[in-house]
Design a protein around this motif. Structure first.
Motif, PDB file in Angstrom:
ATOM      1  N   ILE A 257      26.963  22.119  67.698  1.00 20.04           N
ATOM      2  CA  ILE A 257      28.231  22.634  67.717  1.00 20.04           C
ATOM      3  C   ILE A 257      29.340  21.810  66.563  1.00 20.04           C
ATOM      4  O   ILE A 257      30.180  22.505  66.072  1.00 20.04           O
ATOM      5  CB  ILE A 257      28.703  22.269  68.992  1.00 20.04           C
ATOM      6  CG1 ILE A 257      28.008  23.007  70.079  1.00 20.04           C
ATOM      7  CG2 ILE A 257      30.398  22.228  69.162  1.00 20.04           C
ATOM      8  CD1 ILE A 257      28.471  22.796  71.499  1.00 20.04           C
ATOM      9  N   GLN A 258      28.816  20.652  66.408  1.00 16.56           N
ATOM     10  CA  GLN A 258      29.686  19.992  65.359  1.00 16.56           C
ATOM     11  C   GLN A 258      29.702  20.678  64.003  1.00 16.56           C
ATOM     12  O   GLN A 258      30.437  20.709  63.337  1.00 16.56           O
ATOM     13  CB  GLN A 258      29.124  18.428  65.129  1.00 16.56           C
ATOM     14  CG  GLN A 258      29.453  17.601  66.343  1.00 16.56           C
ATOM     15  CD  GLN A 258      29.498  16.172  65.862  1.00 16.56           C
ATOM     16  OE1 GLN A 258      29.938  15.755  64.974  1.00 16.56           O
ATOM     17  NE2 GLN A 258      28.778  15.474  66.853  1.00 16.56           N
ATOM     18  N   GLY A 259      28.372  20.970  63.742  1.00 15.68           N
ATOM     19  CA  GLY A 259      28.138  21.782  62.065  1.00 15.68           C
ATOM     20  C   GLY A 259      28.843  22.913  62.124  1.00 15.68           C
ATOM     21  O   GLY A 259      29.167  23.335  61.051  1.00 15.68           O
ATOM     22  N   LEU A 260      28.875  23.528  63.447  1.00 18.20           N
ATOM     23  CA  LEU A 260      29.365  25.026  63.384  1.00 18.20           C
ATOM     24  C   LEU A 260      30.693  24.964  63.082  1.00 18.20           C
ATOM     25  O   LEU A 260      31.543  26.052  63.034  1.00 18.20           O
ATOM     26  CB  LEU A 260      29.022  25.711  64.709  1.00 18.20           C
ATOM     27  CG  LEU A 260      27.680  26.189  64.872  1.00 18.20           C
ATOM     28  CD1 LEU A 260      27.574  26.698  66.292  1.00 18.20           C
ATOM     29  CD2 LEU A 260      27.201  27.307  63.792  1.00 18.20           C
ATOM     30  N   GLY A 261      31.448  23.660  63.005  1.00 20.43           N
ATOM     31  CA  GLY A 261      32.817  23.837  62.873  1.00 20.43           C
ATOM     32  C   GLY A 261      33.879  24.019  63.913  1.00 20.43           C
ATOM     33  O   GLY A 261      35.046  24.323  63.724  1.00 20.43           O
TER      34      GLY A 261
ATOM     35  N   VAL B 189      30.178  18.553  58.378  1.00 18.26           N
ATOM     36  CA  VAL B 189      29.808  17.275  58.858  1.00 18.26           C
ATOM     37  C   VAL B 189      29.425  16.922  60.201  1.00 18.26           C
ATOM     38  O   VAL B 189      29.817  17.688  61.169  1.00 18.26           O
ATOM     39  CB  VAL B 189      31.128  16.240  58.749  1.00 18.26           C
ATOM     40  CG1 VAL B 189      30.953  14.868  59.045  1.00 18.26           C
ATOM     41  CG2 VAL B 189      31.839  16.550  57.200  1.00 18.26           C
ATOM     42  N   GLN B 211      21.636  25.268  59.696  1.00 18.49           N
ATOM     43  CA  GLN B 211      22.759  25.944  59.453  1.00 18.49           C
ATOM     44  C   GLN B 211      22.967  26.210  57.807  1.00 18.49           C
ATOM     45  O   GLN B 211      24.013  26.254  57.461  1.00 18.49           O
ATOM     46  CB  GLN B 211      24.175  25.220  60.025  1.00 18.49           C
ATOM     47  CG  GLN B 211      24.023  25.243  61.499  1.00 18.49           C
ATOM     48  CD  GLN B 211      25.228  24.386  62.200  1.00 18.49           C
ATOM     49  OE1 GLN B 211      26.101  24.145  61.637  1.00 18.49           O
ATOM     50  NE2 GLN B 211      24.931  24.091  63.341  1.00 18.49           N
ATOM     51  N   GLU B 357      34.579  22.145  56.208  1.00 19.35           N
ATOM     52  CA  GLU B 357      34.676  22.866  57.435  1.00 19.35           C
ATOM     53  C   GLU B 357      34.959  22.073  58.844  1.00 19.35           C
ATOM     54  O   GLU B 357      35.621  22.615  59.764  1.00 19.35           O
ATOM     55  CB  GLU B 357      33.249  23.962  57.923  1.00 19.35           C
ATOM     56  CG  GLU B 357      33.263  24.973  57.064  1.00 19.35           C
ATOM     57  CD  GLU B 357      32.217  26.081  57.246  1.00 19.35           C
ATOM     58  OE1 GLU B 357      32.034  26.809  56.508  1.00 19.35           O
ATOM     59  OE2 GLU B 357      31.734  25.774  58.429  1.00 19.35           O
TER      60      GLU B 357
END
Lengths: 307, 362
Positions: A257-261, B189, B211, B357
């Motif tokens: 979830i963090q990486g998905l922005g 991040v 990702q 992002e």
């Protein structure tokens, strides 16, 4: 997106192995009435010993064995203290746990930060080629499948065999078991040793397969999570197993979830595996009768044969 | 007692006394320096580089100093306890190696004006309390340039611990450097919320790779966990503090290395001759505190030359990585064309540049 899904599915199965193994061990110990709070130390000791063994011999099988044995020895200390010297189980367990953390740092001192080759992954041939399902479920090392089989074996033993009945009897009412002629102290000791060994193997998996390096403190509180899982899962094997997988899944989901922005505060995400697992387990374990039936009545109580 | 025995007894006592005084005098001359690290020393990493600095002190000053090390001290009451213990057992100088030790260290420094303190990555000073930091944002910029060259998916992943200003500044210059060589990149991040959790760091790296990040930046992880997993998954990796080539022989893009030796030696010299002053030291490429090592051979000669020329410019002071025009994530212009960020603003930076992002945790 598919890569993320595969990452979460595959990652959950691997991440849950240490939790599940230790949880099954702790469940057996608690079913016999022994509250072992030192699981964290036992996992740490298993991780350190397993890592050093793999670094020296190169054999993962030996590493797991060494990890299990070392943790078993540590749990033997707990057993002697609380079963034979009649010490308070909570205090003894905590002390042994903290001792285990220190001992693990000592064992791994010369290997701090080094890595070993991870456990080889099994190949299921054509099954591993199926899109999504293949890499998610069929490309793991043997311990992932062994953990699931262990959960099933523990459930079967506790619910369907005489041995399981005896263990549960000892946990429910040690005095009754004693008057039936069962050696309560030895049964409890055996359960504690089993719990320690499973925690050690789980810890060893952590340092030799999951994150194949040794670093002081790498168990990072998983032992405490295991104790909570067993209690909140009301000592029912399928629930504890589900709780362990849920915890593992959410831990990985929160990173994705963090990486998905998505704009969710990262501290909330870090806390989510804990409170979600607790909430889910509490909600599904509402039935008081079922809790009564499954919780070991003598949990944490010192058994005095003559009193 | 005969005269002879009495004389021998007196001589022996006198010799013993002299030896003790001489010994005490020598002990009084030795400067006892305490070192407190937030994590275990190991083979590589933040604590390892601090310890390398300590070894250089010992090599330089030999008998004049005696060093004491306590590692793996968590920030908080434990750190305060260890500092107090060092102070009460005769330490003349203490090096506290983590941001979170700052307030406890400052309090102790106020109570013990005779003891000199140097604090890693903080921002407060006192007459006997200095701090030291590295301009990692300089090496992050050139590492970012390398990342921009190396990436094919145009997604860069960063595994970072906490969103303290130092880390935010590094992520910003990393992004700016990458945008210089590849304007289409985006940076994702993952905040670990822990200084030390190698398993979680690895999981974070894997989630970023899932990702489609094909360059991972291991920001302030003390263990090679992220570096190893990147090598395993076949993605490029950049790390901080120590050179980690041996953990990723084919996939290490660059290491942002730190060298504390020269600064530590200077501080100990000042402590020994009584001229210690609590200053804020911010070492960069110009004085060798920070450098980029093991730049990957997968980059072309032209790309390497480009990176080297920027390194030279930064070291010479003619280029500052955070020079305008710089636009923040929310679209506002933080630095107009040609304007360089001030040190003070950089020390307290709380915004991320456009191109990143992920948002900052509140």
């Amino acid at each position: 997106m598919t890569a993320t899904i595969i990452f979460i599915l595959a990652g959950t199965l691997a991440a849950t192995v240490p939790l599940l193994m230790a949880a099954m061990g702790e469940l057996v110990a608690e079913k016999s009435g022994m509250l072992n709070l030192g699981i964290e130390g036992m996992m740490a000791v298993g991780a350190a010993a397993g890592f050093v063994t793999v670094a020296v011999t190169g054999s993962h099988a030996l590493g797991l064995l060494a990890g299990g044995l070392t943790a078993l020895l540590l749990s033997a200390v707990f057993a002697v203290l609380s079963i034979f010297f009649l010490a308070n189980q909570v205090a003894a367990g905590l002390a042994i746990g903290i001792l285990g953390l220190g001992v693990s740092a000592g064992i791994g001192k010369n290997y701090e930060g080094t890595t070993v080759t991870p456990m080889p992954k099994l190949s299921f041939g054509v099954l591993g080629e199926i899109p999504v399902i293949g890499p998610a479920f069929f490309s793991h090392d043997i311990m992932v499948y062994a953990a699931i089989m262990l959960a099933f074996a523990v459930w079967f033993t506790l619910q369907r065999t005489k041995l399981g009945l005896i263990i549960r009897a000892v946990g429910e009412s040690p005095h009754s078991a004693h008057s039936l002629g069962y050696p309560v102290a030895w049964i409890r000791t055996a359960c504690v040793l089993f719990g320690g060994a499973m925690a050690g193997i789980g810890g060893s998996y952590l340092s030799t397969a999951y994150t194949p390096l040794w670093a002081d403190g790498m168990v990072a509180g998983r032992g405490w999570i295991v104790v909570a899982l067993v209690v909140f899962g009301t000592w029912i094997v399928p629930r504890v197993t589900m709780g362990a997988y849920l915890f593992g899944a959410i831990s990985l989901l929160e990173l994705s979830i963090q990486g998905l922005g998505l704009n969710v505060p990262s501290q909330l995400l870090s806390a989510s595996p804990y409170f979600v697992t607790i909430i889910v387990l509490v909600v599904i374990s509402r039935n008081p009768t079922l809790i009564q039936l499954n919780s070991p009545m003598s949990l944490g109580q010192t058994y005095r044969p003559n009193g | 007692m005969t005269l002879l025995t009495k004389t021998i007894k007196n001589l022996a006592a006198a010799t013993l006394a002299t030896a003790m005084i001489a010994g005490a005098a020598q002990a009084a001359e030795k400067l006892k320096i305490g070192f407190i690290y937030p994590s275990p020393v190991g083979d590589v990493g933040w604590a390892y580089q601090l310890d390398e600095g300590r070894k250089k002190i010992e090599a330089m000053f030999g008998d004049q100093v005696e060093t004491v090390v306590v590692e793996n001290v968590p920030e908080g009451p434990d750190a305060a306890r260890i500092m107090n213990q060092m102070a009460s057992t005769g330490a003349g100088m203490i090096m506290i190696g983590s941001f979170g030790y700052m307030n406890d260290g400052l309090k102790l420094a106020g109570q013990k004006p005779d003891i000199n303190f140097i604090h890693a990555s903080g921002y407060k000073t006192a007459p006997n309390f200095g701090n030291f930091q590295t301009r990692n944002y300089e090496s992050a910029y050139v590492a970012g340039m390398a990342a921009g060259y190396a990436t094919e998916s145009n997604t860069l992943g960063v595994v970072a611990a906490y969103a303290i200003p130092e880390v935010v500044g590094i992520i910003n210059t990393f992004t700016l450097g990458a945008q210089r060589t590849n304007p289409d990149i985006t940076v994702k991040v993952v905040w670990l919320n822990s200084w030390f959790n190698p398993s979680k760091a690895q999981e974070s790296a894997k989630s970023l790779i899932a990702q489609s990040a094909d360059v991972i930046f291991s920001l302030y992880q003390d263990t090679p966990s992220v570096v190893s997993v990147s090598e395993e998954e076949g993605v490029y990796v950049i790390n901080t503090s120590s050179d980690m080539k041996k953990y990723a022989p084919t996939k290490l893009l660059a290491s942002m290395t730190i060298d504390w030796g020269p600064h530590f030696i200077e501080q100990v010299k000042a402590a020994l001759d009584g001229s210690f002053e609590g200053t804020a030291y911010w070492g960069g490429m110009a004085d060798g505190a920070v450098s980029l090592s093991s730049l990957s051979d997968d980059l072309t000669a032209d790309q390497k030359a480009d990176i080297q020329s920027v390194v030279d410019e930064i070291a010479a002071g003619s280029f500052h990585p955070l020079t305008g025009p710089v636009v923040a994530q929310d679209g506002s212009e933080k630095l107009p064309e040609g304007e360089t960020i001030e040190d003070g603003a950089l020390l307290g930076i709380d915004w991320l540049v456009a191109g990143v992002e992920t948002k900052l945790p509140n």
